[in-house]
Design a protein around this motif. Structure first.
Motif, PDB file in Angstrom:
ATOM      1  N   ASP A 128       0.828  -1.212   0.000  1.00 21.97           N
ATOM      2  CA  ASP A 128       0.000   0.000   0.000  1.00 21.97           C
ATOM      3  C   ASP A 128       0.859   1.257   0.000  1.00 21.97           C
ATOM      4  O   ASP A 128       0.555   2.238  -0.688  1.00 21.97           O
ATOM      5  N   LEU A 129       1.943   1.223   0.777  1.00 28.27           N
ATOM      6  CA  LEU A 129       2.825   2.381   0.868  1.00 28.27           C
ATOM      7  C   LEU A 129       3.360   2.764  -0.502  1.00 28.27           C
ATOM      8  O   LEU A 129       3.370   3.942  -0.890  1.00 28.27           O
ATOM      9  N   CYS A 130       3.806   1.762  -1.255  1.00 29.74           N
ATOM     10  CA  CYS A 130       4.358   2.019  -2.589  1.00 29.74           C
ATOM     11  C   CYS A 130       3.266   2.367  -3.592  1.00 29.74           C
ATOM     12  O   CYS A 130       3.469   3.215  -4.482  1.00 29.74           O
ATOM     13  N   GLU A 131       2.108   1.721  -3.477  1.00 25.64           N
ATOM     14  CA  GLU A 131       1.017   1.972  -4.421  1.00 25.64           C
ATOM     15  C   GLU A 131       0.477   3.384  -4.259  1.00 25.64           C
ATOM     16  O   GLU A 131       0.104   4.036  -5.238  1.00 25.64           O
ATOM     17  N   ASN A 132       0.461   3.868  -3.040  1.00 26.16           N
ATOM     18  CA  ASN A 132      -0.052   5.218  -2.778  1.00 26.16           C
ATOM     19  C   ASN A 132       0.941   6.308  -3.148  1.00 26.16           C
ATOM     20  O   ASN A 132       0.544   7.460  -3.347  1.00 26.16           O
ATOM     21  N   ASP A 133       2.225   5.966  -3.231  1.00 27.32           N
ATOM     22  CA  ASP A 133       3.250   6.956  -3.588  1.00 27.32           C
ATOM     23  C   ASP A 133       4.312   6.301  -4.461  1.00 27.32           C
ATOM     24  O   ASP A 133       5.431   6.045  -4.020  1.00 27.32           O
ATOM     25  N   PRO A 134       3.979   6.011  -5.723  1.00 27.97           N
ATOM     26  CA  PRO A 134       4.933   5.334  -6.607  1.00 27.97           C
ATOM     27  C   PRO A 134       6.202   6.130  -6.879  1.00 27.97           C
ATOM     28  O   PRO A 134       7.257   5.547  -7.145  1.00 27.97           O
ATOM     29  N   VAL A 135       6.103   7.446  -6.800  1.00 26.74           N
ATOM     30  CA  VAL A 135       7.294   8.271  -7.020  1.00 26.74           C
ATOM     31  C   VAL A 135       8.305   8.043  -5.897  1.00 26.74           C
ATOM     32  O   VAL A 135       9.504   7.877  -6.132  1.00 26.74           O
ATOM     33  N   GLU A 136       7.818   8.010  -4.661  1.00 32.40           N
ATOM     34  CA  GLU A 136       8.701   7.739  -3.529  1.00 32.40           C
ATOM     35  C   GLU A 136       9.224   6.310  -3.591  1.00 32.40           C
ATOM     36  O   GLU A 136      10.396   6.048  -3.255  1.00 32.40           O
ATOM     37  N   ALA A 137       8.386   5.394  -4.040  1.00 36.83           N
ATOM     38  CA  ALA A 137       8.832   4.007  -4.191  1.00 36.83           C
ATOM     39  C   ALA A 137       9.982   3.920  -5.190  1.00 36.83           C
ATOM     40  O   ALA A 137      10.969   3.210  -4.956  1.00 36.83           O
ATOM     41  N   PHE A 138       9.873   4.648  -6.288  1.00 41.49           N
ATOM     42  CA  PHE A 138      10.965   4.678  -7.271  1.00 41.49           C
ATOM     43  C   PHE A 138      12.214   5.307  -6.669  1.00 41.49           C
ATOM     44  O   PHE A 138      13.335   4.810  -6.871  1.00 41.49           O
TER      45      PHE A 138
END
Length: 281
Positions: free
Chosen positions: A65-75
């Motif tokens: 969920d953390l990555c899905e909600n903020d894909p830019v931060e995940a990248f």
């Protein structure tokens, strides 16, 4: 051998530090505050300062969920550092180890995934981790991509893994609703760390490797085994993975095996060793 490890406080980093101490390797672990791995100049400067033989990247933004909600931060956290580290290691002819995940697969295969299977990421977390793999493989000739399943083991940060959360809830006497259709190869971090260090010691061919304790289990079976080993009484209720909402898609069956290495000991034996020797929470 001198190893420069980024992400040393997590479950894999903690295990690597312990194994390095055992075999007499120097394992340098600068903190996030000391070195920003998303900064190419900072990464290159750290490698020049410490002059390691091997650089390992265990930094990750974990959480679907953390990555899905903020894909830019995940990248920014999951992918970008791999690019910087791979380029810096290639320029200095240093071996680069990038840790990845079983989540890069789509979970549609009935059997365990090996290195011969093609990734098909279903969500932002998986996609950013797979991109890190591609950076590692394409930018640094001397590379190891190490894919790992769900890990259990000691850790120095305050995050809780799946097994840790289960043990905490057992201690509180809370009921456990666990998915029967989510399949994994639960793996002891110390077993995985010992094997990757052995890979380095033996100078095995560069490439992609899977590291997992032998066998597979549903999360429900895994938790039932924890209860059996601990001799704990708890209400264990069967559920489906779809009962736990998620912003995107998750792979259901991501058991792992290796076509290149002998599998580690059975996950049941590894879990017993962890719970008896470390005690869990």
């Amino acid at each position: 051998m001198k190893i420069l490890l980024f992400g040393g406080s997590g479950v894999m980093g903690t295990a690597l530090d312990r194994v390095c101490r055992t075999v007499g390797f120097e394992c340098l672990q600068p903190s996030h505050a000391a070195i920003d791995v998303t900064d190419a100049d900072a990464v290159a400067g750290a490698i020049d300062k410490f002059a390691p033989a091997v650089v390992m990247n265990a930094v990750a933004l974990i959480g679907y969920d953390l990555c899905e909600n903020d894909p830019v931060e995940a990248f920014r956290i999951n992918s970008l550092p791999a690019s910087h580290l791979a380029k810096a290691c290639a320029a200095r002819e240093i071996t680069f180890v990038q840790f990845s995940t079983h989540a890069v697969f789509d979970g549609a295969k009935d059997g365990p995934y090996s290195e011969q299977d093609s990734p098909n990421p279903l969500n932002s977390y998986a996609a950013t981790k797979y991109l890190a793999e591609l950076f590692c493989r394409n930018l640094c000739p001397r590379h190891y991509v190490v894919r790992l399943p769900t890990l259990f083991g000691p850790r120095r940060n305050d995050r809780l893994g799946f097994a840790d959360k289960v043990l905490e809830r057992i201690g509180k006497g809370e009921p456990l609703r666990i998915a029967v259709d989510k399949i994994d190869s639960p793996t002891y971090s110390l077993d995985a760390a010992s094997r990757i260090i052995a890979v380095l010691q033996e100078s095995l061919p560069y490439g992609v490797y899977h590291l997992a304790n032998h066998g597979s289990a549903s999360y429900f079976e895994f938790v039932a085994k924890i209860l059996q080993i601990k001799g704990a009484a708890a209400v264990l209720l069967a559920a489906k993975d779809s009962d736990f909402p998620f912003q995107g898609k998750k792979p259901l069956k991501t058991a792992m095996t290796s076509a290149k290495l002998h599998n580690l000991r059975p996950w049941e034996d590894a879990l017993q060793a962890y719970l008896e020797n470390e005690g869990g929470i």
